[in-house]
Design a protein around this motif. Structure first.
Motif, PDB file in Angstrom:
ATOM      1  N   GLU A 104      63.784  43.570  45.612  1.00  0.00           N
ATOM      2  CA  GLU A 104      62.971  42.508  44.937  1.00  0.00           C
ATOM      3  C   GLU A 104      62.745  41.305  45.953  1.00  0.00           C
ATOM      4  O   GLU A 104      63.566  40.833  46.633  1.00  0.00           O
ATOM      5  N   LEU A 105      61.166  41.084  46.214  1.00  0.00           N
ATOM      6  CA  LEU A 105      61.073  39.822  47.091  1.00  0.00           C
ATOM      7  C   LEU A 105      60.679  39.115  45.918  1.00  0.00           C
ATOM      8  O   LEU A 105      59.776  39.270  45.066  1.00  0.00           O
ATOM      9  N   ARG A 106      61.169  37.632  45.940  1.00  0.00           N
ATOM     10  CA  ARG A 106      60.593  36.685  45.078  1.00  0.00           C
ATOM     11  C   ARG A 106      59.798  35.431  45.805  1.00  0.00           C
ATOM     12  O   ARG A 106      60.768  34.623  46.540  1.00  0.00           O
ATOM     13  N   GLY A 107      58.804  35.096  45.631  1.00  0.00           N
ATOM     14  CA  GLY A 107      58.043  33.994  46.171  1.00  0.00           C
ATOM     15  C   GLY A 107      58.216  33.852  47.752  1.00  0.00           C
ATOM     16  O   GLY A 107      58.373  32.816  48.347  1.00  0.00           O
ATOM     17  N   ILE A 108      58.116  34.951  48.339  1.00  0.00           N
ATOM     18  CA  ILE A 108      58.439  34.954  49.744  1.00  0.00           C
ATOM     19  C   ILE A 108      56.948  34.194  50.577  1.00  0.00           C
ATOM     20  O   ILE A 108      55.805  34.600  49.968  1.00  0.00           O
ATOM     21  N   ASP A 109      57.227  33.223  51.387  1.00  0.00           N
ATOM     22  CA  ASP A 109      56.125  32.531  51.894  1.00  0.00           C
ATOM     23  C   ASP A 109      56.454  32.334  53.391  1.00  0.00           C
ATOM     24  O   ASP A 109      57.556  32.033  53.888  1.00  0.00           O
ATOM     25  N   LYS A 110      55.469  32.626  54.263  1.00  0.00           N
ATOM     26  CA  LYS A 110      55.595  32.261  55.755  1.00  0.00           C
ATOM     27  C   LYS A 110      54.331  31.960  56.411  1.00  0.00           C
ATOM     28  O   LYS A 110      53.318  32.644  56.231  1.00  0.00           O
ATOM     29  N   SER A 111      54.339  30.982  57.297  1.00  0.00           N
ATOM     30  CA  SER A 111      53.031  30.455  57.971  1.00  0.00           C
ATOM     31  C   SER A 111      53.356  30.705  59.568  1.00  0.00           C
ATOM     32  O   SER A 111      54.652  30.392  60.049  1.00  0.00           O
ATOM     33  N   PHE A 112      52.522  31.032  60.197  1.00  0.00           N
ATOM     34  CA  PHE A 112      52.492  30.771  61.806  1.00  0.00           C
ATOM     35  C   PHE A 112      51.600  29.813  62.144  1.00  0.00           C
ATOM     36  O   PHE A 112      50.408  30.103  62.347  1.00  0.00           O
ATOM     37  N   GLY A 113      52.372  28.538  62.554  1.00  0.00           N
ATOM     38  CA  GLY A 113      51.090  27.402  62.738  1.00  0.00           C
ATOM     39  C   GLY A 113      50.205  27.316  61.572  1.00  0.00           C
ATOM     40  O   GLY A 113      50.452  26.984  60.497  1.00  0.00           O
ATOM     41  N   LEU A 114      48.778  27.509  61.827  1.00  0.00           N
ATOM     42  CA  LEU A 114      47.938  27.385  60.826  1.00  0.00           C
ATOM     43  C   LEU A 114      47.662  28.443  60.170  1.00  0.00           C
ATOM     44  O   LEU A 114      47.071  28.474  58.833  1.00  0.00           O
ATOM     45  N   VAL A 115      48.175  29.804  60.568  1.00  0.00           N
ATOM     46  CA  VAL A 115      47.667  31.031  59.860  1.00  0.00           C
ATOM     47  C   VAL A 115      49.036  31.037  58.766  1.00  0.00           C
ATOM     48  O   VAL A 115      50.130  31.086  59.079  1.00  0.00           O
ATOM     49  N   HIS A 116      48.366  31.244  57.211  1.00  0.00           N
ATOM     50  CA  HIS A 116      49.362  31.415  56.320  1.00  0.00           C
ATOM     51  C   HIS A 116      49.555  33.027  56.187  1.00  0.00           C
ATOM     52  O   HIS A 116      48.659  33.673  55.608  1.00  0.00           O
ATOM     53  N   ALA A 117      50.458  33.642  56.659  1.00  0.00           N
ATOM     54  CA  ALA A 117      50.313  35.068  56.551  1.00  0.00           C
ATOM     55  C   ALA A 117      50.869  35.610  55.395  1.00  0.00           C
ATOM     56  O   ALA A 117      50.335  36.849  54.948  1.00  0.00           O
ATOM     57  N   ASN A 118      51.902  34.992  54.697  1.00  0.00           N
ATOM     58  CA  ASN A 118      52.172  35.508  53.415  1.00  0.00           C
ATOM     59  C   ASN A 118      52.157  34.365  52.520  1.00  0.00           C
ATOM     60  O   ASN A 118      52.951  33.303  52.787  1.00  0.00           O
ATOM     61  N   LYS A 119      51.592  34.607  51.216  1.00  0.00           N
ATOM     62  CA  LYS A 119      51.573  33.600  50.362  1.00  0.00           C
ATOM     63  C   LYS A 119      52.264  33.855  49.118  1.00  0.00           C
ATOM     64  O   LYS A 119      51.644  34.786  48.276  1.00  0.00           O
ATOM     65  N   ASN A 120      53.182  33.291  48.797  1.00  0.00           N
ATOM     66  CA  ASN A 120      53.997  33.353  47.591  1.00  0.00           C
ATOM     67  C   ASN A 120      54.106  35.104  47.191  1.00  0.00           C
ATOM     68  O   ASN A 120      53.569  35.291  45.968  1.00  0.00           O
ATOM     69  N   ILE A 121      54.583  35.764  47.982  1.00  0.00           N
ATOM     70  CA  ILE A 121      54.572  37.439  47.740  1.00  0.00           C
ATOM     71  C   ILE A 121      55.790  37.518  46.596  1.00  0.00           C
ATOM     72  O   ILE A 121      57.141  37.162  47.029  1.00  0.00           O
ATOM     73  N   ASN A 122      55.576  38.373  45.589  1.00  0.00           N
ATOM     74  CA  ASN A 122      56.395  39.133  44.759  1.00  0.00           C
ATOM     75  C   ASN A 122      56.301  40.677  44.802  1.00  0.00           C
ATOM     76  O   ASN A 122      55.213  40.912  44.755  1.00  0.00           O
ATOM     77  N   LEU A 123      57.253  41.442  45.089  1.00  0.00           N
ATOM     78  CA  LEU A 123      57.397  42.690  45.139  1.00  0.00           C
ATOM     79  C   LEU A 123      58.760  43.303  44.550  1.00  0.00           C
ATOM     80  O   LEU A 123      59.593  42.940  44.896  1.00  0.00           O
ATOM     81  N   THR A 124      58.484  44.098  43.724  1.00  0.00           N
ATOM     82  CA  THR A 124      59.843  45.160  43.193  1.00  0.00           C
ATOM     83  C   THR A 124      59.514  46.436  43.555  1.00  0.00           C
ATOM     84  O   THR A 124      58.499  47.223  43.373  1.00  0.00           O
ATOM     85  N   VAL A 125      60.515  47.193  44.144  1.00  0.00           N
ATOM     86  CA  VAL A 125      60.541  48.479  44.857  1.00  0.00           C
ATOM     87  C   VAL A 125      61.593  49.277  43.901  1.00  0.00           C
ATOM     88  O   VAL A 125      62.809  48.894  43.982  1.00  0.00           O
ATOM     89  N   ARG A 126      61.216  50.173  43.031  1.00  0.00           N
ATOM     90  CA  ARG A 126      62.511  51.045  42.420  1.00  0.00           C
ATOM     91  C   ARG A 126      63.072  51.784  43.429  1.00  0.00           C
ATOM     92  O   ARG A 126      62.446  52.396  44.341  1.00  0.00           O
ATOM     93  N   LYS A 127      64.283  52.062  43.108  1.00  0.00           N
ATOM     94  CA  LYS A 127      65.079  53.158  43.841  1.00  0.00           C
ATOM     95  C   LYS A 127      64.599  54.444  43.887  1.00  0.00           C
ATOM     96  O   LYS A 127      64.146  54.688  42.667  1.00  0.00           O
ATOM     97  N   GLY A 128      64.568  55.138  44.820  1.00  0.00           N
ATOM     98  CA  GLY A 128      64.412  56.480  44.782  1.00  0.00           C
ATOM     99  C   GLY A 128      62.863  56.836  44.642  1.00  0.00           C
ATOM    100  O   GLY A 128      62.408  57.887  44.039  1.00  0.00           O
ATOM    101  N   THR A 129      62.113  55.939  44.960  1.00  0.00           N
ATOM    102  CA  THR A 129      60.456  56.018  44.854  1.00  0.00           C
ATOM    103  C   THR A 129      59.936  55.880  46.279  1.00  0.00           C
ATOM    104  O   THR A 129      60.718  55.368  47.124  1.00  0.00           O
ATOM    105  N   ILE A 130      58.687  56.251  46.421  1.00  0.00           N
ATOM    106  CA  ILE A 130      57.811  55.797  47.468  1.00  0.00           C
ATOM    107  C   ILE A 130      56.984  54.975  47.365  1.00  0.00           C
ATOM    108  O   ILE A 130      56.136  55.209  46.424  1.00  0.00           O
ATOM    109  N   HIS A 131      57.171  53.776  47.750  1.00  0.00           N
ATOM    110  CA  HIS A 131      56.271  52.474  47.384  1.00  0.00           C
ATOM    111  C   HIS A 131      55.220  52.367  48.366  1.00  0.00           C
ATOM    112  O   HIS A 131      55.943  51.999  49.582  1.00  0.00           O
ATOM    113  N   GLY A 132      54.048  52.433  48.353  1.00  0.00           N
ATOM    114  CA  GLY A 132      53.081  52.180  49.337  1.00  0.00           C
ATOM    115  C   GLY A 132      52.853  50.639  49.110  1.00  0.00           C
ATOM    116  O   GLY A 132      52.668  50.041  48.258  1.00  0.00           O
ATOM    117  N   ILE A 133      52.400  50.082  50.447  1.00  0.00           N
ATOM    118  CA  ILE A 133      51.851  48.851  50.597  1.00  0.00           C
ATOM    119  C   ILE A 133      50.631  48.995  51.388  1.00  0.00           C
ATOM    120  O   ILE A 133      50.427  49.711  52.613  1.00  0.00           O
TER     121      ILE A 133
END
Lengths: 323, 511
Positions: B7-36
């Motif tokens: 489970e990803l909760r509120g992931i945020d990441k910037s490289f300088g001015l580039v805001h690459a990830n904005k408040n990402i939430n993601l839940t991946v269930r066990k034993g599944t193939i989860h596409g992004i």
């Protein structure tokens, strides 16, 4: 029989002049296999030779001289490492800079400390390496054929000479049979693979550079404490570059390196022997031509005879994590 | 035990001015193939790099198996049971499979003991997951598909329960990709969790259980794959409605513009790659060359465009022969009305370190329009670049920007604009949409059809069968250097697939 003794004498001096090449080329092997090109072998060797000569002259102890040589050479390696690994600078520029700094500063310091025109005082006794006579060398001297080979060719060298030749299989073992060697070779080929496998690229490369420093220290100490009795300015006289040529010629492999260094050493010994003596059929050969032979040979052989020498793939490229 | 692997909760990441990830939430269930899924630059790879410890998130938590963890380097990720198969393989090419698998996971200072242990473990993994590969083979001697298998084995060897695959099919041929999907299915059945990153919609539909869509650094949706459709996903990805099917009218073929007769081409090793190939290309039609990569299409394009010497045969451009078996000057061909969009835009089509405007005139720099005496007319070049940027919607619209800083789709548009805007009689295009986003694909396809409707002759080579079928008026199938059949665009995928595999073709050739 006279010819036989001439050959023995040439081979004996081949071994003598090959030793610093072997040390230096093995030193280059460790860094270049890890992806850090090192054109500064020459400078490190020279710095080490000076440190060895100066410290041995002051302390009168050859081991102190050797330690000083290794210490200075490792420090210079770390400078190269800092510039090219941590700061991701150009490895060639850093290496050349080290060569220049050492070439100048050894003369200045030597003159300031000893006032002998850039030399260090002549060494004798315990301040210098002594030759080692192998067991039974005197007893078998008169055995035909094998006797001279053992007692004149193989016996009577400095301890560092035996160390150099022992280091060849040892380096092979380290590179190909240990975890450190596997990782070191990997980091020279694909540092990203090493990084994603959870190993520090930077620390690994620093360790390789330190190995290089230690071996260059031995090469320098051999020059001023064994081959000569003290430091003379510019005494490496391009041996660091010949070692680099041997490294390429040997395709970055330990046993090949020994053979390449012996070949270059042989040409050197042969050139010295030929001085003033005309070659049969050809006549007088200029000394300079003989001295240039190792380089000419490298170019010719690399160009056509031994196939392509493929350097470590990541060689010369500072590692930057990809975005 | 929860049934949630990551489970990803509120992931945020910037490289300088580039805001690459904005408040990402993601839940991946066990034993599944989860596409992004998401376009290039949507932040998928950054997110996964955070998960694998390559970067640290500025904010947010990672929860694995119900426990919040800090992943500060790949080691920590491996310890948490995460394995990653990178887009560009992280393999040492002159090492053996075994050495690559154990690199970094050796269990002693001396290699011999590690090697024998690794060999036993590798054998076990091979059996358990049916992933055969010769442990003593050198990586550089293995085909790409097998190299990827080594990457998967590397992760499994480190006891990964969660496997991240970053654009795994980008380098694979269609059969290799199918094989990969079967392997992933097996891994799922064995209880592994798989995160599958791609920008190809078809793959998402084919193998994932759930799918999350990213757009411009944000996670815009997560849904069950069964309950969504290609159209919906495409719209979520791009942020507007996308036409996946190109609209085109009937072709109106005119005179023969390019005639290829008995062309034979060998590669640098002397292997015959194009074997006695003949076909005609008429004005106002698109001829597609289908085939699995490596069946001679690349060499055919190179020979026609004057990059590679042919050993036999004739090529007529506008009725005039091109001396393909001798030295051909590609510039001469350009002057005679042939334009070429090369397959490999990075190595052949562009100089990545040049500015956009400079690449925009590459190969046409001797044109008087761009010259002032012997000097380049920078003003004219700039104006020309700005015009093309507008017309082809190249983003960012900055002609002074280094080409390397454009995304794959925009780089491709730079090449297309350069070649198409010359109004050539014959346009040869290799892999027009390789590594290009859905939105840009739509645009590129439209432009190609427009060229045809203007009466240009278009030769299209692509490994994407869908693309060939959507654009072509006639389809030529190549197998092992030969033309094994010609079909209408309404031929079924199965029929073309058999031809591409060389099954049908042999019969036809025998008759």
């Amino acid at each position: 029989m006279d010819l036989f003794h001439t050959i023995i004498a040439i081979l004996e001096s081949t071994i003598r002049v090959s030793v610093p090449l072997i040390f230096a080329a093995l030193a280059g092997l460790f860094t270049e296999r890890a992806g850090v090109f090192d054109i500064g072998l020459e400078g490190k060797m020279l710095g080490a030779a000076f440190a060895a000569g100066a410290v041995a002259a002051v302390t009168g102890n050859v081991m102190m001289g050797l330690m000083a040589a290794v210490l200075i050479s490792v420090l210079l390696s770390l400078v190269h490492g800092y510039a090219s690994i941590t700061q991701r600078g150009s490895q060639i520029v850093s290496g050349v800079a080290i060569n220049f700094i050492v070439a100048g500063s050894t003369v200045i310091l030597g003159e300031a400390w000893f006032r002998q025109g850039g030399r260090t005082p002549a060494l004798s006794g315990d301040a210098r390496f002594q030759t080692v006579t192998l067991p039974f060398a005197d007893a078998v001297r008169d055995v035909p054929f094998l006797g001279p080979i053992y007692s004149e060719l193989l016996s009577g060298h400095f301890i560092l000479t035996y160390v150099a030749f022992a280091l060849v299989p040892f380096s092979w073992w380290v590179l190909y049979r240990t975890r450190f060697g596997l990782r070191l070779r990997a980091v020279g080929e694909n540092p990203s693979a090493v990084d994603t496998a959870g190993i520090s690229v930077i620390w690994l490369r620093y360790r390789a550079v330190i190995c290089c420093g230690i071996l260059c220290g031995f090469a320098g100490a051999y020059l001023s404490l064994a081959m000569s009795a003290g430091f003379v300015k510019g005494m490496t006289a391009g041996k660091g570059y010949i070692a680099l040529a041997a490294l390429i010629f040997a395709k970055w492999r330990p046993v090949n390196i020994m053979l390449a260094c012996l070949l270059f050493g042989f040409l050197d010994a042969f050139a010295i022997r030929l001085q003033g003596n005309p070659l049969p059929l050809i006549g007088q050969v200029p000394v300079q031509l003989m001295q240039a032979l190792p380089y000419i040979l490298t170019v010719i052989l690399l160009a056509g005879f031994i196939g392509k020498a493929i350097p470590p793939k990541a060689g010369g490229i500072p590692y930057v994590k990809e975005r | 035990m929860s049934d949630i692997a990551i489970e990803l909760r509120g992931i945020d990441k910037s490289f300088g001015l580039v805001h690459a990830n904005k408040n990402i939430n993601l839940t991946v269930r066990k034993g599944t193939i989860h596409g992004i899924i998401g376009e290039n630059g949507a932040g998928k790879s950054t997110l996964m790099s955070i998960l694998y410890g390559f970067y640290q998130a500025d904010k947010g938590d990672i929860v694995i198996d119900g426990k919040t963890v800090t992943i500060k380097d790949p080691n920590a990720a491996i310890a948490s049971g995460i394995g990653m198969v990178h887009q560009h393989f992280m393999l040492v090419e002159n090492f053996t499979v075994l050495e690559n698998v154990m690199l970094g996971a050796e269990d002693s200072q001396i290699l011999n003991t590690s090697i024998s242990k690794a060999r036993v473990e590798l054998k076990r993994l091979e059996k358990e997951y049916a992933l055969e590969v010769n442990p003593d083979a050198l990586i550089e001697q293995l085909p790409v598909g097998l190299q990827q298998r080594v990457e998967i084995l590397k992760a499994l060897y480190r006891k990964a329960d969660i496997l991240i695959l970053d654009e795994p099919t980008g380098v694979l041929t269609p059969p290799e990709a199918d094989h990969l999907f079967r392997i992933l299915g097996q891994l799922k059945d064995q209880g592994k969790t798989i995160i599958f990153i791609t920008h190809k919609l078809r793959e998402i539909m084919a193998i994932t259980d759930e799918v999350s869509v990213m757009r411009r650094g944000e996670m815009v949706a997560t849904c069950k794959t069964k309950e969504t459709s290609v159209e919906e996903l495409a719209e979520l990805m791009v942020g507007r409605r996308v036409l996946l099917r190109v609209e085109k009218g009937a072709a109106n073929p005119g005179e023969v513009k390019l005639a290829v007769e008995n062309l034979t081409v060998r590669d640098s090793r002397g292997v015959t790659m194009v074997d006695n190939v003949s076909f005609n290309l008429r004005a106002g039609e698109i001829v597609g060359i289908a085939g699995v990569a490596g069946n001679g299409q690349s060499e055919l394009l190179e020979a026609i465009s004057g990059i590679r010497k042919a050993v036999g045969g004739k090529v007529l451009l506008n009725g005039q022969p091109i001396d393909v078996t001798a030295h051909v000057d590609p510039r001469d061909l350009r002057d005679r009305g042939l334009a070429h969009v090369p397959e490999d835009r990075h190595h052949v089509g562009l100089v990545l370190k040049f500015e956009e405007a400079e690449n925009g005139i590459l190969g046409y720099h001797h044109d008087k329009r761009y010259l002032k005496g012997v000097f380049l007319n920078t003003k004219a070049i700039q104006a020309d670049a700005e015009e093309k940027i507008k017309k082809y919607d190249i983003r960012p619209p900055n002609p002074r920007l280094k080409t390397a800083n454009f995304s794959g789709g925009n780089q491709q548009k730079i090449v297309l604009a350069r070649e198409m805007e010359r109004g050539p009689d014959v346009l040869i295009i290799g892999q027009p949409t390789r590594g290009v986003d859905v939105g840009a694909i739509e645009f590129i396809h439209k432009r190609i059809i427009e060229m045809r409707d203007q009466g240009k002759a278009v030769l299209l080579v692509s490994v994407e069968l869908d693309e060939i079928r959507a654009l072509s008026d006639r389809i030529i199938v190549m197998f092992a250097g030969r033309v094994v059949g010609e079909r209408d665009p309404d031929a079924t995928e199965g029929e073309l697939g058999l031809l591409m595999a060389g099954v049908e073709g042999r019969k036809e050739a025998a008759e």
